[in-house]
Design an enzyme around this catalytic site. Structure first.
Site, PDB file in Angstrom:
ATOM      1  CE  LYS A  19       3.600   1.909   0.568  1.00 49.78           C
ATOM      2  NZ  LYS A  19       4.971   1.433   0.546  1.00 49.78           N
TER       3      LYS A  19
HETATM    4  C1  LIG Z   1       6.200   0.747   1.158  1.00 47.89           C
HETATM    5  C2  LIG Z   1       7.166   1.312   2.130  1.00 47.89           C
HETATM    6  C3  LIG Z   1       8.560   1.167   2.004  1.00 47.89           C
HETATM    7  C4  LIG Z   1       9.233   0.239   1.039  1.00 47.89           C
HETATM    8  O1  LIG Z   1       8.841   0.294  -0.243  1.00 47.89           O
HETATM    9  P1  LIG Z   1       8.933  -0.994  -1.186  1.00 47.89           P
HETATM   10  O2  LIG Z   1       8.749  -0.374  -2.528  1.00 47.89           O
HETATM   11  O3  LIG Z   1       7.803  -1.909  -0.797  1.00 47.89           O
HETATM   12  O4  LIG Z   1      10.255  -1.613  -1.023  1.00 47.89           O
HETATM   13  C5  LIG Z   1       9.373   1.835   2.895  1.00 47.89           C
HETATM   14  N1  LIG Z   1       8.871   2.593   3.871  1.00 47.89           N
HETATM   15  C6  LIG Z   1       7.546   2.726   4.046  1.00 47.89           C
HETATM   16  C7  LIG Z   1       7.053   3.583   5.161  1.00 47.89           C
HETATM   17  C8  LIG Z   1       6.658   2.083   3.197  1.00 47.89           C
HETATM   18  O5  LIG Z   1       5.345   2.196   3.413  1.00 47.89           O
END
Ligand SMILES: *Cc1c(COP(=O)(O)O)cnc(C)c1O
Length: 392
Positions: free
Chosen positions: A191
């Protein structure tokens, strides 16, 4: 087909990865030398920094984004039998968080242009059990947040925005994170910024804020004005069933250090997305990502859509051939309700035909700030020669 395409590069280029520098490493090492490894001073510093960055009153950090979504569903009061509207074109966590609370995710099809939930299809799915809407800002492009919040107001629903892709994006000039009732960001390494694992909810409502804090730590409070009894200075109360979803100070220190670089990270993502757009916009067989005029994306993902009528093979062949060339392509996402677990729960196939069609035609190309222009050009070269080869 095996040797038809030589590699465009000697190393594998992933679709996304973190950018960690010496400052980040020093920030983490500092915590390890200090008094607190878990909840210490860096948690609230990180929360305040994120809240300030997005323009929200409060932020509550969690061990990961999924835990943060779970917390938001709890704070919104979602329980047994409640329905929550979301999109199928997302990571499973956007719907799983509803299941954790005993609720039922209701999938609404996407707008074929933006790939985000189609606001015009939401009202038709609202029943007297509907409690919330979870829009997802897919790829970093904000969903149609004004339409969604208007519908939510009319039907008294809570909007929990899944902005895991959209840190730094703006909608009608406002930063994502300051608009919906609650907004979730993830700090997974792919991210915009990372804390290893990590997530956060940004929120303006004090009541939600307090529930989120307590949910994150077993449902326990030590706040005098909330206690039902008082046995002495050691006393705390568990008032509802919460979880241990706390972020560590180690993670928060990394998050703080990373957040200082967010402007640079987004600038590079936007620059590389523009390079892809320019290279592919006139190409037959490839549809570049449409951008809604109301939003400015922070470009977590760059997704091309194949025009299969103009190609002699399916997405799978194109995907495999790109991988052969050392380009780390991916697919975001398999429609959630097609997952075996959801099928087993009784979700029918074909409930969101536009999402399913997109699924057959989409490929995510590498996009992350730590890649170089040369890397971007490798991807462009591989895509061009692959599409040219398979042109009808
Ligand atoms: C990465 C992601 C999540 C969850 O995040 P984590 O930190 O990996 O638990 C939820 N929704 C979307 C669309 C994501 O890309």
């Amino acid at each position: 087909m095996q040797n038809r395409f030589s590699r465009v590069r000697s190393t594998y280029l992933p679709y996304g990865r973190q950018w960690i520098d010496e400052e980040d490493i020093a920030a983490v090492a500092d915590v390890l030398h200090g008094d607190y490894l878990t909840t210490g001073p860096y948690i609230s510093e990180f929360e305040q920094a994120v809240a300030q960055y997005v323009g929200a009153k409060y932020a509550v950090a969690f061990s990961n984004g999924t835990a943060a979504l779970h917390g938001a569903c709890f704070a919104a009061g979602i329980g047994e039998g409640d329905e929550v509207i979301t999109t199928p074109m997302t990571f499973a966590a956007s719907a799983n968080c509803v299941l954790y609370q005993g609720g039922t995710p209701i999938f609404v099809d996407i707008d074929a242009r933006t790939y985000n939930i189609d606001p015009e299809k939401i009202e038709g799915k609202i029943t007297n059990k509907t409690k919330a809407i979870i829009p997802v800002d897919l790829t970093g492009q904000p969903a149609e947040l004004d339409c969604i919040s208007e519908i939510a107001k009319q039907y008294n629903l809570v909007v929990i925005e899944d902005a895991a892709h959209a840190l730094g994006a703006t909608y009608k000039g406002k930063k994502v994170g300051s608009i919906s009732d609650m907004t979730m960001f993830s700090f997974h390494p792919v991210k915009h910024i990372t804390s290893g694992e990590g997530g956060i909810i940004t929120v303006n409502n004090e009541e939600y804020y307090e529930k989120l804090l307590q949910f994150r730590s077993h449902g326990i409070t030590r706040e005098q004005n909330k206690l039902k009894e008082y046995h002495g200075p050691w006393y705390y109360e568990m008032q509802f069933l919460g979880y241990n979803y706390r972020m560590t100070d180690i993670q928060a220190a990394l998050g703080i250090s990373q957040l200082k670089k967010i402007d640079k990270f987004i600038e590079l993502r936007r620059k590389y997305a523009a390079m892809y757009n320019k290279a592919f916009q006139a190409m037959d067989g490839v549809i570049i990502p449409f951008q809604h005029e109301d939003g400015e994306s922070s470009w977590h993902l760059y997704i091309i859509r194949l025009n299969l009528e103009k190609l002699t093979v399916s997405r799978r062949e194109i995907f495999e051939v790109l991988q052969q060339q050392n380009i780390g392509v991916n697919v975001h996402y398999i429609p959630v309700y097609l997952q075996p677990y959801y099928q087993q729960l009784g979700y029918q196939k074909r409930i969101c035909p536009k999402g399913e069609q997109l699924y057959e035609e989409m490929i995510t190309l590498p996009l992350f700030p730590a890649m170089s222009e040369e890397d971007v050009n490798d991807v462009i070269k591989a895509v061009k020669r692959t599409i040219d080869y398979y042109k009808r």
